[in-house]
Scaffold this active site. Structure first.
Site, PDB file in Angstrom:
ATOM      1  N   HIS A  72       0.839  -1.203   0.000  1.00 23.21           N
ATOM      2  CA  HIS A  72       0.000   0.000   0.000  1.00 23.21           C
ATOM      3  C   HIS A  72       0.873   1.252   0.000  1.00 23.21           C
ATOM      4  CE1 HIS A  72      -4.008  -1.784   1.693  1.00 23.21           C
ATOM      5  NE2 HIS A  72      -3.545  -2.457   0.634  1.00 23.21           N
ATOM      6  N   TYR A 201      -9.172   5.196   8.051  1.00 27.70           N
ATOM      7  CA  TYR A 201      -9.259   5.535   9.481  1.00 27.70           C
ATOM      8  C   TYR A 201     -10.350   6.594   9.623  1.00 27.70           C
ATOM      9  CZ  TYR A 201      -4.723   3.243  10.292  1.00 27.70           C
ATOM     10  OH  TYR A 201      -3.703   2.336  10.390  1.00 27.70           O
ATOM     11  N   PRO A 293      -3.341   0.306  18.899  1.00 31.37           N
ATOM     12  CA  PRO A 293      -3.092  -0.142  17.518  1.00 31.37           C
ATOM     13  C   PRO A 293      -3.372   0.910  16.441  1.00 31.37           C
ATOM     14  CG  PRO A 293      -4.974  -1.278  18.465  1.00 31.37           C
ATOM     15  CD  PRO A 293      -4.380  -0.466  19.558  1.00 31.37           C
ATOM     16  N   LYS A 297       1.632   0.049  15.074  1.00 33.71           N
ATOM     17  CA  LYS A 297       3.034   0.002  15.518  1.00 33.71           C
ATOM     18  C   LYS A 297       3.390  -1.198  16.389  1.00 33.71           C
ATOM     19  CE  LYS A 297       4.314   3.420  13.251  1.00 33.71           C
ATOM     20  NZ  LYS A 297       4.857   2.939  11.975  1.00 33.71           N
ATOM     21  N   TYR A 385       4.153   6.791   9.970  1.00 29.73           N
ATOM     22  CA  TYR A 385       3.340   5.604   9.663  1.00 29.73           C
ATOM     23  C   TYR A 385       4.167   4.540   8.927  1.00 29.73           C
ATOM     24  CZ  TYR A 385      -0.892   2.932   8.611  1.00 29.73           C
ATOM     25  OH  TYR A 385      -1.857   1.939   8.553  1.00 29.73           O
TER      26      TYR A 385
HETATM   27  P1  FAS Z   1       3.035 -11.549  21.862  1.00 28.02           P
HETATM   28  O1  FAS Z   1       2.134 -11.212  23.000  1.00 28.02           O
HETATM   29  O2  FAS Z   1       2.483 -11.644  20.488  1.00 28.02           O
HETATM   30  O3  FAS Z   1       3.750 -12.961  22.144  1.00 28.02           O
HETATM   31  C1  FAS Z   1       4.193 -13.291  23.446  1.00 28.02           C
HETATM   32  C2  FAS Z   1       4.150 -14.813  23.559  1.00 28.02           C
HETATM   33  O4  FAS Z   1       4.679 -15.187  24.842  1.00 28.02           O
HETATM   34  C3  FAS Z   1       2.728 -15.362  23.494  1.00 28.02           C
HETATM   35  O5  FAS Z   1       2.642 -16.386  22.539  1.00 28.02           O
HETATM   36  C4  FAS Z   1       2.474 -15.874  24.905  1.00 28.02           C
HETATM   37  O6  FAS Z   1       1.657 -17.017  24.918  1.00 28.02           O
HETATM   38  C5  FAS Z   1       3.876 -16.199  25.388  1.00 28.02           C
HETATM   39  N1  FAS Z   1       4.004 -16.164  26.839  1.00 28.02           N
HETATM   40  C6  FAS Z   1       3.449 -15.289  27.713  1.00 28.02           C
HETATM   41  N2  FAS Z   1       3.808 -15.586  28.970  1.00 28.02           N
HETATM   42  C7  FAS Z   1       4.623 -16.694  28.905  1.00 28.02           C
HETATM   43  C8  FAS Z   1       5.311 -17.478  29.869  1.00 28.02           C
HETATM   44  N3  FAS Z   1       5.220 -17.204  31.165  1.00 28.02           N
HETATM   45  N4  FAS Z   1       6.041 -18.532  29.436  1.00 28.02           N
HETATM   46  C9  FAS Z   1       6.130 -18.814  28.107  1.00 28.02           C
HETATM   47  N5  FAS Z   1       5.500 -18.103  27.138  1.00 28.02           N
HETATM   48  C10 FAS Z   1       4.755 -17.058  27.545  1.00 28.02           C
HETATM   49  N6  FAS Z   1      -0.580  -4.524  16.827  1.00 28.02           N
HETATM   50  C11 FAS Z   1      -0.759  -3.897  15.649  1.00 28.02           C
HETATM   51  O7  FAS Z   1       0.215  -3.401  15.082  1.00 28.02           O
HETATM   52  N7  FAS Z   1      -2.016  -3.819  15.086  1.00 28.02           N
HETATM   53  C12 FAS Z   1      -3.114  -4.392  15.687  1.00 28.02           C
HETATM   54  O8  FAS Z   1      -4.217  -4.319  15.174  1.00 28.02           O
HETATM   55  C13 FAS Z   1      -2.968  -5.064  16.901  1.00 28.02           C
HETATM   56  N8  FAS Z   1      -4.032  -5.672  17.519  1.00 28.02           N
HETATM   57  C14 FAS Z   1      -3.836  -6.305  18.726  1.00 28.02           C
HETATM   58  C15 FAS Z   1      -4.911  -6.938  19.402  1.00 28.02           C
HETATM   59  C16 FAS Z   1      -4.703  -7.568  20.651  1.00 28.02           C
HETATM   60  C17 FAS Z   1      -5.864  -8.240  21.354  1.00 28.02           C
HETATM   61  C18 FAS Z   1      -3.429  -7.578  21.230  1.00 28.02           C
HETATM   62  C19 FAS Z   1      -3.191  -8.231  22.580  1.00 28.02           C
HETATM   63  C20 FAS Z   1      -2.361  -6.968  20.566  1.00 28.02           C
HETATM   64  C21 FAS Z   1      -2.551  -6.341  19.301  1.00 28.02           C
HETATM   65  N9  FAS Z   1      -1.514  -5.725  18.610  1.00 28.02           N
HETATM   66  C22 FAS Z   1      -1.664  -5.099  17.437  1.00 28.02           C
HETATM   67  C23 FAS Z   1      -0.200  -5.748  19.136  1.00 28.02           C
HETATM   68  C24 FAS Z   1       0.397  -7.106  18.823  1.00 28.02           C
HETATM   69  O9  FAS Z   1       0.393  -7.299  17.442  1.00 28.02           O
HETATM   70  C25 FAS Z   1       1.758  -7.145  19.449  1.00 28.02           C
HETATM   71  O10 FAS Z   1       2.465  -5.942  19.226  1.00 28.02           O
HETATM   72  C26 FAS Z   1       2.577  -8.302  18.986  1.00 28.02           C
HETATM   73  O11 FAS Z   1       1.854  -9.480  19.210  1.00 28.02           O
HETATM   74  C27 FAS Z   1       3.880  -8.258  19.769  1.00 28.02           C
HETATM   75  O12 FAS Z   1       4.513  -9.467  19.594  1.00 28.02           O
HETATM   76  P2  FAS Z   1       5.328 -10.142  20.825  1.00 28.02           P
HETATM   77  O13 FAS Z   1       6.157  -9.094  21.458  1.00 28.02           O
HETATM   78  O14 FAS Z   1       5.936 -11.356  20.250  1.00 28.02           O
HETATM   79  O15 FAS Z   1       4.219 -10.484  21.920  1.00 28.02           O
HETATM   80  C1  PHB Z   2      -5.390  -4.435  11.218  1.00 22.01           C
HETATM   81  O1  PHB Z   2      -5.585  -4.699  10.008  1.00 22.01           O
HETATM   82  O2  PHB Z   2      -5.569  -5.278  12.114  1.00 22.01           O
HETATM   83  C2  PHB Z   2      -4.921  -3.058  11.604  1.00 22.01           C
HETATM   84  C3  PHB Z   2      -4.451  -2.206  10.612  1.00 22.01           C
HETATM   85  C4  PHB Z   2      -4.017  -0.932  10.968  1.00 22.01           C
HETATM   86  C5  PHB Z   2      -4.069  -0.540  12.289  1.00 22.01           C
HETATM   87  C6  PHB Z   2      -4.534  -1.407  13.281  1.00 22.01           C
HETATM   88  C7  PHB Z   2      -4.968  -2.671  12.932  1.00 22.01           C
HETATM   89  O3  PHB Z   2      -3.656   0.711  12.636  1.00 22.01           O
END
Ligand code: FAS
Ligand code: PHB
Length: 392
Positions: A72, A201, A293, A297, A385
């Site tokens: 994009h 957005y 989100p 980022k 961005y």
């Molecule tokens: P993660 O949380 O992905 O991974 C951590 C891992 O560690 C998990 O698999 C967990 O099970 C494991 N873990 C935890 N405790 C442990 C323990 N005690 N022992 C062993 N393993 C353990 N970011 C965006 O950019 N756009 C979005 O739209 C967006 N939506 C999101 C929605 C939700 C509900 C959440 C929670 C986050 C969202 N995020 C979004 C942010 C998300 O994408 C994170 O930035 C990304 O998963 C970060 O990756 P990790 O740092 O690997 O953490």
């Molecule tokens: C998504 O596609 O999940 C998404 C994209 C852009 C954002 C947040 C979430 O800023």
């Protein structure tokens, strides 16, 4: 058992770090408390900065991303009933973002690690970390009733916001910054074509909305909802009706609706823990910071930390120096805070707060009119961005 780097968490941060270390000949093990299927079942991020794409290529896992990812060159901001395009690529000398779901990134990394014989212990229970303030740290975990101990040189805390690593650090050694937003995002995933070629957005008096996608046949939509909202009170029908009330008239007319295949509410917060290194324990990703989100980022910051951490560990094992390890936390945090600021700014601009009111709505719309009418202001949004530069 002994390993050079013990990685806690098999999310994008842990898996990407393991992949980059493997490519450099550095031995690691990943301990993940959930099953692989559970990790893949979490629907999260959707937008990758070019730097994250480059890292996945560096890890040798970019093939499907380039085949299926959607490149994009812009996003649209919708306010006062009208859409305005921010030409990201034109404003940043050709930088793009790639739409490719976090689930797919995780799947590609898991498949690569399995194919290369990398060790990942899923459903590792009661993971604990020890002696990381010495040069002989240890990790323990339980699996099928047996306790295992791993000696290592470094522990990478990639275990997310609710993980064990940050919680194990003495409270006096960590400074935490947090801002919890008074609303959440209700997200829906549906196998319907996206309403537009690029992300939209939406700032609306009823609340924020986002029109995103995973492919040309799978869409991702979000609605700002009150914190106390329950996903059970949102039927698909109610979601689509509300989305149409917030988007512009053309999008409301043309959006293709359909049954949700996933629906969930995510809270929004900004959070940073400083520093990100404690002796031989190094935090990366959501274990150290969380962003709303809105700026897309979260996943990209995890990749950013892993870029710095993989280079620091590779430098250490090649030169014996601790120089890059010592510089790790400072380098990460300077980039983290810029992303935290951008995500906070974009969230503040696009969402309806309890005290926004009519005056606040006019101020937000006026800022958006200024932003979309000023090359300087649009360039500022665009360069944040697509992703700011890295320090060497
Ligand atoms: P993660 O949380 O992905 O991974 C951590 C891992 O560690 C998990 O698999 C967990 O099970 C494991 N873990 C935890 N405790 C442990 C323990 N005690 N022992 C062993 N393993 C353990 N970011 C965006 O950019 N756009 C979005 O739209 C967006 N939506 C999101 C929605 C939700 C509900 C959440 C929670 C986050 C969202 N995020 C979004 C942010 C998300 O994408 C994170 O930035 C990304 O998963 C970060 O990756 P990790 O740092 O690997 O953490
Ligand atoms: C998504 O596609 O999940 C998404 C994209 C852009 C954002 C947040 C979430 O800023």
């Amino acid at each position: 058992m002994r390993v050079q780097v013990a990685i806690i968490g098999a999310g994008p941060a842990g898996l990407l770090l393991g992949q980059l270390l493997y490519r450099a000949g550095i031995d690691s093990i990943i301990l993940e408390r959930r099953s692989g299927e559970y990790v893949l079942g979490r629907i999260r991020a959707g937008v990758l900065e070019q730097a994250a794409v480059d890292l996945l290529d560096e890890g040798g896992v970019g093939k499907r991303l380039h085949e299926e990812g959607l490149v994009h060159g812009g996003i649209e901001l919708c306010f006062d009933g009208v859409r305005h395009r921010i030409a990201l690529a034109d404003l940043t000398g050709g930088k793009h973002v790639t739409v490719y779901g976090q689930t797919e990134v995780t799947r590609d990394l898991m498949d690569a690690r399995a194919a290369e014989g990398g060790r990942t212990i899923y459903e590792a229970e009661d993971v604990s970390i020890h002696d990381f303030d010495s040069d002989r740290p240890k990790v323990r975990y339980r699996r099928n009733g047996t306790v295992h101990e791993i000696d290592c040189d470094f522990i990478a805390g990639c275990d997310g916001f609710h993980g064990v690593c940050r919680e194990t650090i003495p409270r006096s050694a960590v400074k935490e910054y947090e801002r919890v937003f008074p609303f959440g995002w209700l997200g829906i995933l549906a196998d319907v074509p996206p309403v537009s070629d690029e992300l939209i957005y939406v700032n609306h008096p009823r609340g924020f909305a986002l029109c995103s996608m995973r492919s040309r046949t799978r869409s991702r939509y979000y609605l700002q909802v009150p914190l106390e909202e329950k996903v059970e009170s949102w039927s698909d029908e109610r979601f689509w009706v509300e989305l149409k009330r917030r988007v512009d008239a053309e999008a409301a007319r043309t959006v293709i609706t359909g049954p949700s295949i996933e629906k969930s509410i995510a809270p929004l917060r900004s959070f940073v823990a400083e520093p990100m290194r404690f002796g031989r324990l190094l935090l990366a990703g959501d274990a150290a910071h969380i962003v709303p989100p809105t700026g897309a980022k979260g996943l990209n910051l995890a990749a950013s930390d892993v870029r710095y951490l993989s280079r620091a560990l590779i430098d250490h094992y090649r030169s014996g120096s601790m120089k890059e390890i010592d510089a790790y936390s400072g380098k990460c945090l300077r980039r983290v805070w810029k992303a935290v600021r951008f995500s906070w700014w974009m969230t503040s601009l696009m969402h309806r707060f309890p005290d926004t009111g009519d005056f606040g709505q006019k101020i937000q719309e006026t800022e958006l009119y200024y932003l979309t009418g000023s090359t300087a202001a649009s360039t500022s949004l665009a360069e944040n961005y697509v992703g700011l530069p890295f320090e060497d």
